[in-house]
Structures are given as structure tokens and as C-alpha cells.
Design a protein around this motif. Structure first.
Motif, short mmCIF file in Angstrom:
data_model
loop_
_atom_site.label_atom_id
_atom_site.label_comp_id
_atom_site.label_asym_id
_atom_site.label_seq_id
_atom_site.Cartn_x
_atom_site.Cartn_y
_atom_site.Cartn_z
N ASP A 32 38.81 74.18 59.05
CA ASP A 32 38.27 73.84 60.35
C ASP A 32 39.35 73.24 61.25
O ASP A 32 39.47 73.60 62.44
CB ASP A 32 37.11 72.87 60.18
N THR B 119 21.40 83.11 48.81
CA THR B 119 22.47 83.82 49.52
C THR B 119 22.26 85.32 49.44
O THR B 119 22.42 86.04 50.44
CB THR B 119 23.84 83.45 48.94
N LEU C 82 30.91 82.82 53.79
CA LEU C 82 30.00 82.74 54.93
C LEU C 82 30.12 81.40 55.64
O LEU C 82 30.01 81.32 56.87
CB LEU C 82 28.56 82.97 54.46
N SER C 83 30.35 80.35 54.90
CA SER C 83 30.52 79.03 55.51
C SER C 83 31.81 78.97 56.32
O SER C 83 31.84 78.40 57.42
CB SER C 83 30.51 77.94 54.43
N LEU C 84 32.88 79.55 55.82
CA LEU C 84 34.15 79.55 56.55
C LEU C 84 34.11 80.45 57.77
O LEU C 84 34.80 80.18 58.77
CB LEU C 84 35.28 79.98 55.61
N LYS D 163 35.17 72.58 47.76
CA LYS D 163 34.62 73.38 48.86
C LYS D 163 34.66 72.60 50.18
O LYS D 163 34.98 73.15 51.23
CB LYS D 163 33.20 73.80 48.53
N LYS D 164 34.32 71.30 50.11
CA LYS D 164 34.34 70.50 51.32
C LYS D 164 35.76 70.33 51.86
O LYS D 164 35.98 70.38 53.08
CB LYS D 164 33.73 69.13 51.05
N THR E 294 31.75 80.74 59.88
CA THR E 294 31.13 80.06 61.01
C THR E 294 32.12 79.25 61.83
O THR E 294 31.79 78.82 62.94
CB THR E 294 30.01 79.15 60.51
N TYR F 77 36.81 73.53 53.52
CA TYR F 77 36.12 73.68 54.79
C TYR F 77 36.77 72.80 55.86
O TYR F 77 37.00 73.26 56.99
CB TYR F 77 34.64 73.33 54.61
N PRO G 91 28.94 82.69 49.37
CA PRO G 91 28.46 81.56 50.18
C PRO G 91 29.59 80.78 50.85
O PRO G 91 29.45 80.35 52.00
CB PRO G 91 27.69 80.70 49.17
N GLU G 92 30.70 80.59 50.18
CA GLU G 92 31.81 79.87 50.80
C GLU G 92 32.47 80.69 51.89
O GLU G 92 32.90 80.15 52.92
CB GLU G 92 32.83 79.45 49.74
#
Length: 417
Positions: A126, A406, A339-341, A118-119, A343, A122, A336-337
Motif C-alpha cells: 500500500d 473466496t 484480491l486484497s492487494l 499478510k498484513k 484493491t 499489505y 484471497p491475498e
């Protein structure tokens, strides 16, 4: 002695008739040397050859300009065809060599749902957003707008117009990758979407209807101010190709009135003569004033000069490589992943209006294997950014809704937003 009326006029007093000047034909050696300059400029970006090519076209008399312009246009078309063929080969080779999730590190591929994977997704996403999704690059904005809408719809429940448990299918043109930001964007977009996020892709048989836009791809660096006009324009789209392939009526060697003049810029293709023009201008001008004002029409080159124009003809086979659509299936990632991406998108993308899928009361049933995915004809499509989206038949794996926290945040957003 004869009478005055019977006396013949002296030969010197007889009025002379104006004779049309026959234009001279260009030498074959001059055309061959000009062709070498054109090839060196287009294929090798030789500044000296480009300067000589420009000077040659600028100093030619009007009677010899047409064969040189035809020769330059033929070489320029062959060059663009070779660029398109090379770019299409690079696109397909990189696409076939990249596997879904295959660009991650080995320890991330071993556990694609783990925190290290996941990191890495991300961080890679990014970097991709910060490099290519900027206000200074308008060519990539439709692509990122569609990508943001796809990720946003994946986390919205089905009864609110989102995808819910289904994976969205996104059909876009291959030219979006090849022409939006150049070769670097094409390779990195394929690597991030398919190799990092895990998109799945498959080619479709439908032809593209959006290839008539201006191409943003540049194969070389910026040109010098001396040859800024000589930067070639992109090839016409497939929809206009049949019109260009039609046989143009030959230009008569006689003077025509109001014929279209060649543009002053020698690096822009000369417009073709329409049928209405050729039929309306078949008459000859008999007045002496029009013969003086109208420049001499160049003659058609002889048969031995036609060989120079026939050299780039095999390049037409490259035209079938462009203009195809491709379907990209959303990755099987949890909410959740996603939603993180989401941002990571800049505000000029995330503030756009988000369309929704039509909500139907009947529950969808999974498609049978014997039925095939192509049998579904009642799909509801939406258009956002670039391309078309619809709900696919593939479902997401268990746990796609995430944990209780979540689901609680999504419930609050559903109630108060």
C-alpha cells in the motif's frame, strides 16, 4: 614616348585578389582549462564551472568552436557512461542482496502464510502504491499496469484465459527499474517485489530493444535557470551505437556551401554528417559572394590537441551493462491475498482493459526436470503495460484457491460478470 595602349598600368590600379583568412587554432592551455570546467560541471555540478563553460562557448569565434564542442561532447559522454555504470552496479547489487520474502520482519518470515505476514505485505505494498503509482508520475504507469494485469490474471481460472494453478512469468527490461522513477524507485521496487511479495527473478540472455526511449533517471537535483539548457541528454541506445562509432569523414578546411551549422545550444550533440551530404558537397564555391557570405570553416586541430579528446575513451566499456531483459515469476500467494492487494491500485490503473491468455483444450503437463524450462517453445505470450507475460511451468501450492467464501465470490463474478 610609348603609345597609350603600350603604357603599363600603375601598380596601384591593379585589381587585388581576395585572400582567405586562415583561422587561428585554439591554445592547448585554453582547451585544458575548458576541459576542467566541463568535468567540474558534469561530475560535481559546480555552478561556477558551468557558468564559465557556457560563457566560453558563447564568446568563441566560429573558427575555434569545433574543438571545444568536440571536447565537451567527449566529457559529457564519459559522464553519462559513468552514471550508467554506477546505476547498473547499484541495481545488480541490490537485486542480488534481496531474497524472495527476505525483506519481511523475522516473525513474518517464520510464518509467511500467517496473518502477520499478510498484513505486512499489505501495508508495504500500500505504501509503495501510494508513493509511486500516481497520475503525476507517467514514467511508472506502464510498470504498474503490467503488475496489476499479472495479479489479476493469477486469480482468473485457466479456462477463462487466466493463469489458474500456474505462476505467470513476466519478462521486462532492467531499464524499467533504473529509468522509470530514479534511484529511489529502483531500490524500493526491487525491495517490494522480491523482498516483500516474493517474486522470483532470473536474467535472460536476450538483449533489450526498448532502450531507445528517453531516460527518466536524474542523478542530481534540478538545475538553476542559468544552466537549464546544459542538462545533459541520455546516452543513445545500443541500436544506434554502431552508427555513432562509424568514422565520420573529416571536414575540409575549405569553404563548403550549405554545410550544417552547429546548433545554438552548446549542450546538445552536433549532428553527424551523412555520407550523402559529404559526397554531394565536395565542390568548391568560386563566386565571390559565396566566399563573403559563408563563414570560415574551422580547421582540424593538430596532433597535440587530439590527446585531450582521447581521455574519456575507456568509458566505452560501460555500454555493455545496459539493455538486458529479466524474467520475474509471480509470487506463490493464494487468491484471497491477490484480491486484497488488487484493491490498492488506483482507478486509472484498474480500469484498463485486461488481456487474456489463449485457452487451449489440451491440459498442460508439468515439464520434466531433464527437459528444462527453456525447452518450452509453444508458450502463448501477451503484452500488457510493459514487457511480455506467459504461463510458466511452476505450479502454485495447495490451497491457492482460498476458502469456500473466496471461491463462491469468484464463482459469482464468473457467472454475472
Amino acid at each position: 614616348m610609348r603609345g597609350r595602349n603600350n603604357t603599363p598600368l600603375p601598380p596601384s590600379s591593379t585589381p587585388k585578389q581576395k585572400r582567405s583568412v586562415t583561422p587561428s587554432r585554439p591554445m592547448r592551455s585554453d582547451l585544458e582549462q575548458f576541459a576542467e570546467h566541463c568535468r567540474a560541471w558534469y561530475y560535481q555540478q559546480d555552478e561556477d564551472a558551468g557558468r564559465l563553460m557556457t560563457q566560453t562557448l558563447a564568446t568563441l569565434p566560429p573558427s575555434q568552436r569545433a574543438p571545444f564542442a568536440r571536447l565537451q561532447a567527449s566529457i559529457r559522454s564519459a559522464y553519462h557512461a559513468s552514471v550508467n555504470a554506477r546505476r547498473d552496479a547499484e541495481f545488480k547489487a541490490h537485486l542480488s542482496a534481496t531474497k524472495p520474502g527476505g525483506s519481511l520482519m523475522p516473525h513474518s518470515r517464520a510464518d509467511p502464510r500467517g496473518p502477520l505476514a499478510k498484513k505486512e505485505r499489505y501495508d508495504r505494498f500500500d505504501r509503495f502504491i501510494r508513493t509511486w503509482c500516481t497520475m503525476g508520475m507517467p514514467g511508472t504507469k506502464p510498470f504498474f499496469h503490467g503488475l496489476w494485469a499479472l495479479m489479476r490474471l493469477q486469480v482468473i481460472p485457466r479456462d477463462l484465459g487466466g493463469a489458474g494453478p500456474y505462476r505467470i512469468e513476466w519478462e521486462i527490461d532492467d531499464a524499467v527499474f533504473k529509468e522509470s522513477g530514479g534511484k529511489d524507485f529502483m531500490l524500493e521496487a526491487i525491495d517490494v517485489l522480491k523482498g516483500v511479495l516474493g517474486f522470483e527473478e532470473s536474467a535472460t540472455l536476450s538483449r533489450s530493444s526498448s532502450t531507445n526511449g528517453p531516460a527518466q533517471y536524474t542523478a542530481f537535483t534540478a538545475l538553476s535557470p542559468i544552466h537549464s539548457r546544459s542538462q545533459s541528454q541520455p546516452l543513445p541506445s545500443d541500436s544506434t551505437a554502431p552508427m555513432l562509432m562509424q568514422k565520420i569523414p573529416p571536414i575540409s578546411s575549405r569553404t563548403q556551401t550549405k554545410r550544417p551549422r552547429a546548433p545554438s545550444d552548446p549542450f546538445v550533440d552536433t549532428p553527424t554528417l551523412s555520407a550523402s551530404y559529404s559526397s554531394a558537397n565536395t565542390g568548391l564555391s568560386t563566386s565571390s559572394s559565396s566566399a563573403v557570405d559563408e563563414p570560415i570553416t574551422p580547421t582540424t586541430p593538430n596532433a597535440e590537441l587530439d590527446d585531450l579528446f582521447a581521455r574519456p575513451a575507456p568509458a566505452r566499456e560501460f555500454c555493455d551493462s545496459d539493455g538486458y531483459m529479466r524474467t520475474w515469476t509471480a509470487p506463490d500467494l493464494p487468491n484471497p491475498e491477490f484480491l486484497s492487494l488488487l484493491t490498492l491500485f488506483p482507478p486509472f490503473i484498474s480500469r484498463n482493459t485486461l488481456p487474456r491468455f489463449p485457452v487451449t483444450r489440451l491440459s498442460r503437463r508439468p515439464a520434466d526436470v531433464e527437459e528444462g524450462e527453456a525447452m518450452e517453445t509453444d508458450r502463448q505470450e501477451i503484452k500488457v503495460g510493459t514487457g511480455t507475460m506467459w504461463l510458466g511451468t511452476k505450479q502454485r501450492t495447495d490451497g491457492w484457491q482460498g476458502g469456500w467464501w473466496t471461491r463462491f465470490k469468484l464463482w459469482l463474478a464468473r457467472v454475472f460478470c
